[in-house]
Scaffold this motif. Structure first.
Motif, PDB file in Angstrom:
ATOM      1  N   LEU A   1      60.662  10.463 102.577  1.00 33.10           N
ATOM      2  CA  LEU A   1      60.052  10.792 103.743  1.00 33.10           C
ATOM      3  C   LEU A   1      58.867  11.544 103.417  1.00 33.10           C
ATOM      4  CD1 LEU A   1      62.770  12.068 106.375  1.00 33.10           C
ATOM      5  CD2 LEU A   1      61.193  10.219 106.891  1.00 33.10           C
TER       6      LEU A   1
ATOM      7  N   THR B   1      63.323  10.262 113.029  1.00 32.17           N
ATOM      8  CA  THR B   1      64.871  10.155 112.655  1.00 32.17           C
ATOM      9  C   THR B   1      65.220   9.192 114.002  1.00 32.17           C
ATOM     10  OG1 THR B   1      65.788  12.230 113.777  1.00 32.17           O
ATOM     11  CG2 THR B   1      65.143  12.218 111.556  1.00 32.17           C
TER      12      THR B   1
ATOM     13  N   TYR C   1      64.156   7.081 109.562  1.00 31.52           N
ATOM     14  CA  TYR C   1      65.135   7.839 108.702  1.00 31.52           C
ATOM     15  C   TYR C   1      66.384   7.365 109.590  1.00 31.52           C
ATOM     16  CZ  TYR C   1      68.508  10.667 106.286  1.00 31.52           C
ATOM     17  OH  TYR C   1      69.564  10.857 105.182  1.00 31.52           O
TER      18      TYR C   1
ATOM     19  N   PRO D   1      57.035  10.943 110.396  1.00 33.22           N
ATOM     20  CA  PRO D   1      58.566  10.868 110.329  1.00 33.22           C
ATOM     21  C   PRO D   1      59.095  10.803 111.719  1.00 33.22           C
ATOM     22  CG  PRO D   1      57.425  12.767 109.043  1.00 33.22           C
ATOM     23  CD  PRO D   1      56.375  12.237 109.826  1.00 33.22           C
TER      24      PRO D   1
ATOM     25  N   VAL E   1      65.117   5.200 104.288  1.00 36.14           N
ATOM     26  CA  VAL E   1      63.795   5.613 105.062  1.00 36.14           C
ATOM     27  C   VAL E   1      62.905   4.305 105.008  1.00 36.14           C
ATOM     28  CG1 VAL E   1      61.653   6.920 104.891  1.00 36.14           C
ATOM     29  CG2 VAL E   1      63.911   7.859 104.140  1.00 36.14           C
TER      30      VAL E   1
END
Ligand SMILES: Nc1ncnc2c1ncn2[C@@H]1O[C@H](COS(=O)(=O)NC(=O)[C@@H](N)CO)[C@@H](O)[C@H]1O
Length: 420
Positions: free
Chosen positions: A179, A191, A253, A189, A280
């Motif tokens: 990441l 999630t 991610y 980044p 990732v």
């Protein structure tokens, strides 16, 4: 998905893509359905127009004409409703066929039905020569008690794993490391959940062709994604993004879930092919420009190769064939990492350019500098997926006494130690 105008203007190209990607699709039937739908729409519009014309005459009509006019208007309305029902059915059938249309593969893709037609573009890093009998990753794990691969199968079933001790720490740190590296390259980044609705899988391309490989949550009208690409591809669905804000770059991610329905008997030992893993993902939404897509494709590949070089894992880059690249791809390059115990390279990354094939399904649009609204291009590549990457990492860096030497780039992750 392809645009109907494109299909009509490029029939031979579309027919060739259908053939070269091994797709079962009757293009004549698709075009006939489109013709029927257009004819029905015209008829419905004409009926509506005539009914409005009748209504306009109604208020000035003589009393003895009103009844006839009313009946005429009613009949036109009833006919229009009947045709609208027919149109709905045609459009549903057409949509199903449109979802089966392949993306047009690039001219440099080897033409062939499967991975046996893939070619090696380049390889990096010398495969290790051991002066001792090397262990495979399962033996290394057992020797160092880095995982429980047997108890957990009793708890969770086959193709599951649980790492322990320093290998468990390394897996989590590798995800953070990946990441960080992709974020440093300008990717946001993010999630994302593995849980997603059916439309997200249709948009990304997993559906309708690969439903059986996907975990379903029927009580919740959802499924579990095998890649962050599913959620990321639908995150901006329906928006018209300001072109000045492109490219949108995500380092996604997420946990990944795959039933591996078609893989019975393949990679049953160890960590190569499991039902739940971590990844990732590099994801790009850019302007609909082939040059720009090609540049992003090269960047996504390089970012992954840089990480493999930092991990000192020998690898080769593959040009995938038309039959292996998948329905929506324009181009796909896999990266395969060297696995000593198998004496072969195994896929650890998959880099894809899709042009506007996903964008048309997911309705990903932007307003360009001239103010024109256009479908975007999308691309994706693996940044790092674990536990599969642990297989080449452990095996290539093992020592005669069954330890694993950490590549210099990873030592900081593990307190500066030279060994895992
Ligand atoms: N069942 C599995 N077990 C472990 N790792 C897997 C499994 N399936 C895929 N992977 C890993 O995930 C990577 C990407 O998977 S992929 O289907 O090829 N491609 C994608 O998912 C794209 N979104 C790019 O990441 C693979 O190269 C492999 O490293």
């Amino acid at each position: 998905m392809l645009g109907m105008d494109f299909i009509k203007a490029n029939r031979p190209t579309v027919e060739r893509a259908i053939r070269d990607k091994g797709v079962t699709l009757d293009l004549d039937a698709l075009l006939a359905l489109d013709g029927d739908a257009r004819a029905l729409k015209t008829e419905i519009d004409n009926l509506r127009a005539s009914r409005n014309a009748i209504s306009a005459r109604f208020k000035d009509a003589r009393p003895e004409e009103k009844a006839a006019l009313g009946a005429e208007a009613k009949a036109a309305g009833a006919k229009a409703s009947e045709l609208e029902a027919q149109l709905g059915a045609k459009e549903t059938e057409l949509k199903q066929l449109m979802l089966k249309l392949p993306g047009i593969p690039w001219d440099g893709a080897p033409v062939g039905p499967d991975e046996s037609f893939n070619t090696v573009i380049r390889s990096e890093g010398a495969v290790p020569k051991f002066d001792f009998e090397p262990l495979d990753h399962v033996a290394l794990i057992e020797k160092n008690e880095w995982a429980d691969l047997s108890r957990i199968v009793q708890v969770s079933g086959s193709r599951t794993y649980c790492l322990k001790g320093r290998l468990a720490l390394l897996e989590t740190k590798l995800m953070g490391w990946a990441l960080d590296r992709i974020a440093a390259a300008g990717f946001t980044p993010i999630t994302v959940p593995a849980i997603a609705r059916e439309q997200a899988f249709l948009n990304q391309g997993q559906f309708p062709g690969h439903v059986e490989e996907t975990y379903a949550l029927p009580n919740d009208d959802a499924f579990l994604a095998g890649t962050a690409e599913v959620a990321l591809t639908s995150l901006h669905s329906g928006e018209i993004v300001d072109g000045a804000k492109l490219p949108i770059l995500y380092a996604g991610y997420s946990p990944c879930f795959r039933r591996e329905a078609g893989s019975a008997g393949k990679d049953v030992r160890g960590l190569l092919r499991v039902h739940q893993f971590l990844k990732v993902e590099q994801w790009v939404m850019c302007e609909a420009d082939e040059e720009m897509s090609a540049e992003w494709h090269a960047t996504l590949l390089r970012l992954a190769e840089d990480m493999l070089q930092a991990m000192e894992i020998p690898y080769q880059v593959i040009e995938t064939s038309t039959g292996d690249m998948g329905l929506g791809k324009y181009r796909m390059n896999d990266i395969e990492s060297w696995v000593p115990s198998l004496d072969k390279y195994r896929e650890t990354h998959s880099c894809s350019t899709l042009h506007d094939w996903q964008a048309r399904r997911a309705n990903l649009r932007y307003r360009d500098a001239e103010g024109k609204v256009r479908f975007a291009h999308t691309l994706n590549n693996t940044a790092l997926a674990s536990p599969r990457i642990l297989v080449p990492l452990l095996e290539n860096h093992q020592t005669a006494d069954g330890r694993v030497r950490l590549p210099a780039a990873l030592r900081d992750l593990m307190g500066g130690d030279e060994y895992l």
